[in-house]
Each structure stands twice: as C-alpha cells, then as structure tokens.
Design a protein around this motif. Structure first.
Motif, PDB file in Angstrom:
ATOM      1  N   LEU A  55      -7.757  73.336  14.832  1.00  0.00           N
ATOM      2  CA  LEU A  55      -7.882  73.341  13.455  1.00  0.00           C
ATOM      3  C   LEU A  55      -8.901  73.518  12.758  1.00  0.00           C
ATOM      4  N   ASN A  56     -10.206  72.944  13.000  1.00  0.00           N
ATOM      5  CA  ASN A  56     -11.319  73.005  12.203  1.00  0.00           C
ATOM      6  C   ASN A  56     -11.807  74.524  12.350  1.00  0.00           C
ATOM      7  N   ASP A  57     -11.774  75.129  13.450  1.00  0.00           N
ATOM      8  CA  ASP A  57     -11.806  76.383  13.290  1.00  0.00           C
ATOM      9  C   ASP A  57     -11.314  77.266  12.581  1.00  0.00           C
ATOM     10  N   LEU A  58      -9.952  77.031  12.367  1.00  0.00           N
ATOM     11  CA  LEU A  58      -9.174  77.815  11.562  1.00  0.00           C
ATOM     12  C   LEU A  58      -9.587  77.506   9.936  1.00  0.00           C
ATOM     13  N   ILE A  59      -9.927  76.055   9.727  1.00  0.00           N
ATOM     14  CA  ILE A  59     -10.360  75.838   8.465  1.00  0.00           C
ATOM     15  C   ILE A  59     -11.591  76.649   8.066  1.00  0.00           C
ATOM     16  N   GLU A  60     -12.251  76.676   8.967  1.00  0.00           N
ATOM     17  CA  GLU A  60     -13.529  77.557   8.629  1.00  0.00           C
ATOM     18  C   GLU A  60     -13.208  78.911   8.291  1.00  0.00           C
ATOM     19  N   THR A  61     -12.368  79.672   9.206  1.00  0.00           N
ATOM     20  CA  THR A  61     -12.045  80.959   8.876  1.00  0.00           C
ATOM     21  C   THR A  61     -11.519  80.816   7.708  1.00  0.00           C
TER      22      THR A  61
END
Length: 64
Positions: free
Chosen positions: A12-18
């Motif tokens: 989820l944190n990776d998706l937030i960054e994206t």
C-alpha cells in the motif's frame, strides 16, 4: 501486527508513492498545457490520484 499486515502495508505504501507521483505529474501537465480540454483532463487525473492516495493512506492506518 501480523506478517500479512506488514506485507500489505508495504504494498500500500508503494501504491501511495506511485499515486502521489502521478498526482504531481498530472498537475504539472495541467499547469503547462494551453489546451483547455486537456488542462481540465490532466487536472481531473491529478485529483483522482490524490483521492486514491488518501484512500490508500486510510487503509494503511486501518491496518496499523
């Protein structure tokens, strides 16, 4: 916190960054383009990315 929660939060944190990167990219496009329809399109996409990032952040808070 379970390992599954930790893994989910990481994804989820990776998706937030994206999503935040997309928000900024679309915002830049909207600011730089002269064509009114495209300006509106890119501004909308930027807002959509911001909304997605907020929703993902809420899910991270929910998971711990």
């Amino acid at each position: 916190m379970t390992d599954l929660n930790k893994e989910a939060i990481s994804v989820l944190n990776d998706l937030i960054e994206t999503s935040k990167d997309g928000q900024e990219g679309f915002k830049t496009c909207a600011e730089d383009i002269k064509h009114p329809e495209l300006k509106t399109f890119f501004a909308k996409r930027s807002a959509d990315c911001a909304t997605a990032a907020s929703e993902l952040q809420a899910k991270v808070r929910e998971l711990g």
